[in-house]
Design a protein around this motif. Structure first.
Motif, short mmCIF file in Angstrom:
data_model
loop_
_atom_site.label_atom_id
_atom_site.label_comp_id
_atom_site.label_asym_id
_atom_site.label_seq_id
_atom_site.Cartn_x
_atom_site.Cartn_y
_atom_site.Cartn_z
N PHE A 1 0.69 -1.16 -0.06
CA PHE A 1 0.06 0.12 -0.17
C PHE A 1 0.88 1.34 -0.04
O PHE A 1 0.51 2.10 -0.75
N GLN A 2 1.91 1.05 0.82
CA GLN A 2 2.93 2.30 0.89
C GLN A 2 3.65 2.86 -0.56
O GLN A 2 3.81 3.70 -0.80
N LEU A 3 3.85 1.56 -1.41
CA LEU A 3 4.47 1.44 -2.66
C LEU A 3 3.66 2.20 -3.63
O LEU A 3 4.04 3.23 -4.29
N LEU A 4 2.22 1.84 -3.38
CA LEU A 4 1.29 2.47 -4.36
C LEU A 4 0.91 3.83 -4.10
O LEU A 4 0.86 4.79 -4.98
N LEU A 5 0.99 4.11 -2.76
CA LEU A 5 0.93 5.60 -2.35
C LEU A 5 1.95 6.50 -2.85
O LEU A 5 1.95 7.82 -3.33
N THR A 6 3.34 5.95 -2.85
CA THR A 6 4.65 6.79 -3.18
C THR A 6 4.63 6.79 -4.52
O THR A 6 4.82 7.88 -4.81
N ALA A 7 4.16 6.14 -5.37
CA ALA A 7 4.07 6.12 -6.83
C ALA A 7 2.88 7.23 -7.15
O ALA A 7 3.16 8.09 -8.05
N THR A 8 1.73 7.01 -6.45
CA THR A 8 0.88 8.11 -6.60
C THR A 8 1.16 9.55 -6.46
O THR A 8 1.00 10.50 -7.23
N CYS A 9 1.71 9.71 -5.19
CA CYS A 9 2.29 11.16 -4.86
C CYS A 9 3.32 11.49 -5.81
O CYS A 9 3.07 12.71 -6.26
N ILE A 10 4.21 10.65 -6.32
CA ILE A 10 5.19 11.26 -7.38
C ILE A 10 4.48 11.38 -8.65
O ILE A 10 5.01 12.64 -9.31
N LEU B 1 -8.32 1.44 -4.91
CA LEU B 1 -8.91 1.75 -6.14
C LEU B 1 -8.86 3.03 -6.55
O LEU B 1 -8.42 3.40 -7.75
N ARG B 2 -9.11 3.95 -5.65
CA ARG B 2 -8.76 5.66 -5.76
C ARG B 2 -7.58 5.87 -6.13
O ARG B 2 -7.10 6.65 -6.83
N LEU B 3 -6.45 5.37 -5.16
CA LEU B 3 -5.26 5.74 -5.46
C LEU B 3 -4.67 5.11 -6.72
O LEU B 3 -3.93 5.85 -7.56
N THR B 4 -5.28 3.95 -7.39
CA THR B 4 -4.96 3.48 -8.76
C THR B 4 -5.30 4.39 -9.61
O THR B 4 -4.50 4.78 -10.64
N VAL B 5 -6.42 4.78 -9.57
CA VAL B 5 -7.03 5.65 -10.77
C VAL B 5 -6.53 7.04 -10.79
O VAL B 5 -6.02 7.56 -11.73
N ILE B 6 -5.97 7.59 -9.51
CA ILE B 6 -5.39 8.82 -9.37
C ILE B 6 -3.97 8.74 -10.30
O ILE B 6 -3.74 9.50 -10.85
N LEU B 7 -3.26 7.60 -9.85
CA LEU B 7 -2.00 7.20 -10.36
C LEU B 7 -2.21 7.21 -11.86
O LEU B 7 -1.11 7.66 -12.65
N LEU B 8 -3.24 6.37 -12.43
CA LEU B 8 -3.11 6.04 -14.02
C LEU B 8 -3.44 7.45 -14.70
O LEU B 8 -2.82 7.88 -15.73
N VAL B 9 -4.32 8.19 -14.24
CA VAL B 9 -4.81 9.29 -14.80
C VAL B 9 -3.72 10.46 -14.84
O VAL B 9 -3.42 11.07 -15.84
N THR B 10 -2.92 10.65 -13.59
CA THR B 10 -1.92 11.55 -13.65
C THR B 10 -0.71 11.18 -14.65
O THR B 10 -0.03 12.25 -15.13
N VAL B 11 -0.27 9.89 -14.51
CA VAL B 11 0.76 9.43 -15.48
C VAL B 11 0.31 9.71 -16.99
O VAL B 11 1.03 10.13 -17.81
N ALA B 12 -1.02 9.58 -17.38
CA ALA B 12 -1.21 9.80 -18.67
C ALA B 12 -1.44 11.32 -19.12
O ALA B 12 -0.86 11.46 -20.22
N VAL B 13 -1.77 12.06 -18.20
CA VAL B 13 -1.69 13.39 -18.44
C VAL B 13 -0.31 13.95 -18.57
O VAL B 13 0.13 14.62 -19.72
N THR B 14 0.77 13.63 -17.78
CA THR B 14 2.07 13.94 -17.77
C THR B 14 2.67 13.43 -19.07
O THR B 14 3.30 14.13 -19.82
N LEU B 15 2.37 12.10 -19.49
CA LEU B 15 2.87 11.76 -20.88
C LEU B 15 2.32 12.39 -22.04
O LEU B 15 3.32 12.75 -22.96
#
Length: 342
Positions: free
Chosen positions: A227-236, A309-323
């Motif tokens: 969970f901390q790994l997912l959180l760190t990736a999302t914050c980054i 689920l929410r952290l995963t969605v935030i991660l995927l959306v923000t990665v897509a926007v950055t790319l």
């Protein structure tokens, strides 16, 4: 002074001045407007009353006299399940015939403000239904922790990592600005992702190892680490996206998210008691989801699927926007000339 003019002409100077003014103003405005009228929203606190043949009149009386939202549940087991899931803030089990007793259950995972109000209300509820003989009452705190440091651990793990990667992002962005005339945008982008990968390998492991060294945690090391790994990736990813969108003022934007995340984390005041504008913002930010998930993991190994689920969605959306923004951004002229020459 010539030096002052030079200093003033640099963008970072103006950003620094904006920090000095906007950050304290933002904290003040967000916190004062978000918490305003919280005590007027007691109807957002939910109490589950375990239903049996003796509680019908009690339930009706509470409905008419209590400021809270009430619901009936079929059994104590069902009530406790909803308490752990955060669907209610208190469970009331009453035996008004044989034991002449009411038992109130609250959860350590609840916001401190909510638990404080509910604990005070139990005395009034008991007094309001008392007759002859008198009815006694008990308050039981589920998953109680005795050490204050333990009570702060979900917030520490959930919030400190955002501050850490936000600060890291500022430094990485400065490196990008220094090197952007020598290397292509994609070369620099993937170099940063490699550094992020190193952070993901090291930082969550260190943080969770320290947490387990200092605290008695109810779930497995692997669950908290994952969970901390997912959180760190999302914050980054969130802080990196802001640099892609806002450029030099991105540090200010990342800092501006702090009061929103702290206020909606739910460890002080439940989000349902905040001003309406702020009640759902936390669903779209990493720290509130992190605190909610870590609280359940650390205290009682509860279900965290919604937070994952929410952290995963935030991660995927923000990665897509950055790319996307990196792809459409123009290369530096010097790099373009070098490509043409080769």
């Amino acid at each position: 002074m010539k030096s002052f003019k030079e200093v003033w002409s640099i963008t970072q100077t103006k950003v620094g001045l904006m920090f000095a003014l906007i950050v304290p103003v933002l904290f003040l405005v967000v916190w004062m407007t978000g918490y305003h009228g919280a005590t007027d929203r007691l109807d957002q606190l939910r109490i589950a009353v375990v239903k049996d043949e003796t509680t019908t009149e009690l339930y009706k009386k509470l409905q008419s006299d209590s400021p809270f939202s009430l619901k009936e549940v079929s059994s104590e087991t069902e009530g406790m399940k909803q308490l752990d899931a955060g669907e209610v803030e208190m469970v009331l089990v009453a035996d008004l015939i044989d034991k002449k007793k009411m038992t109130f259950y609250v959860n350590q995972a609840n916001a401190e403000f909510a638990n404080g109000i509910l604990k005070q209300a139990t005395a009034e509820i008991t007094q309001g239904i008392n007759g002859q003989p008198a009815v006694s009452s008990d308050i039981i705190i589920e998953h109680q922790v005795s050490d204050f440091s333990m009570s702060m651990l979900p917030l520490l793990l959930g919030f400190v990592i955002y501050i850490a990667v936000m600060t890291m992002g500022i430094q990485f962005n400065l490196v990008t600005q220094i090197l952007q005339k020598r290397f292509s945008k994609w070369s620099l982008f993937w170099s940063k992702q490699l550094l992020h990968g190193i952070v993901l390998l090291v930082v969550p492991l260190v943080m969770v190892s320290l947490a387990f060294a200092f605290a008695d945690i109810e779930t497995s090391f692997f669950k908290v680490w994952a969970f901390q790994l997912l959180l760190t990736a999302t914050c980054i990813s969130v802080t990196q996206m802001n640099f892609a969108i806002f450029g030099p003022i991105a540090p200010l934007v990342n800092v501006a998210l702090i009061p929103f995340q702290l206020m909606t984390a739910g460890n002080i005041v439940p989000s349902s008691m905040l001003a309406p504008f702020y009640q759902t913002i936390g669903h779209y930010l990493p720290v509130p989801n992190a605190v909610g998930g870590l609280t359940r993991l650390i205290y009682f190994d509860g279900d965290i699927s919604s937070f994952v689920l929410r952290l995963t969605v935030i991660l995927l959306v923000t990665v897509a926007v950055t790319l996307i923004l990196t792809a459409v951004r123009r290369e530096q002229a010097h790099i373009v000339e070098m490509k043409r020459a080769s």
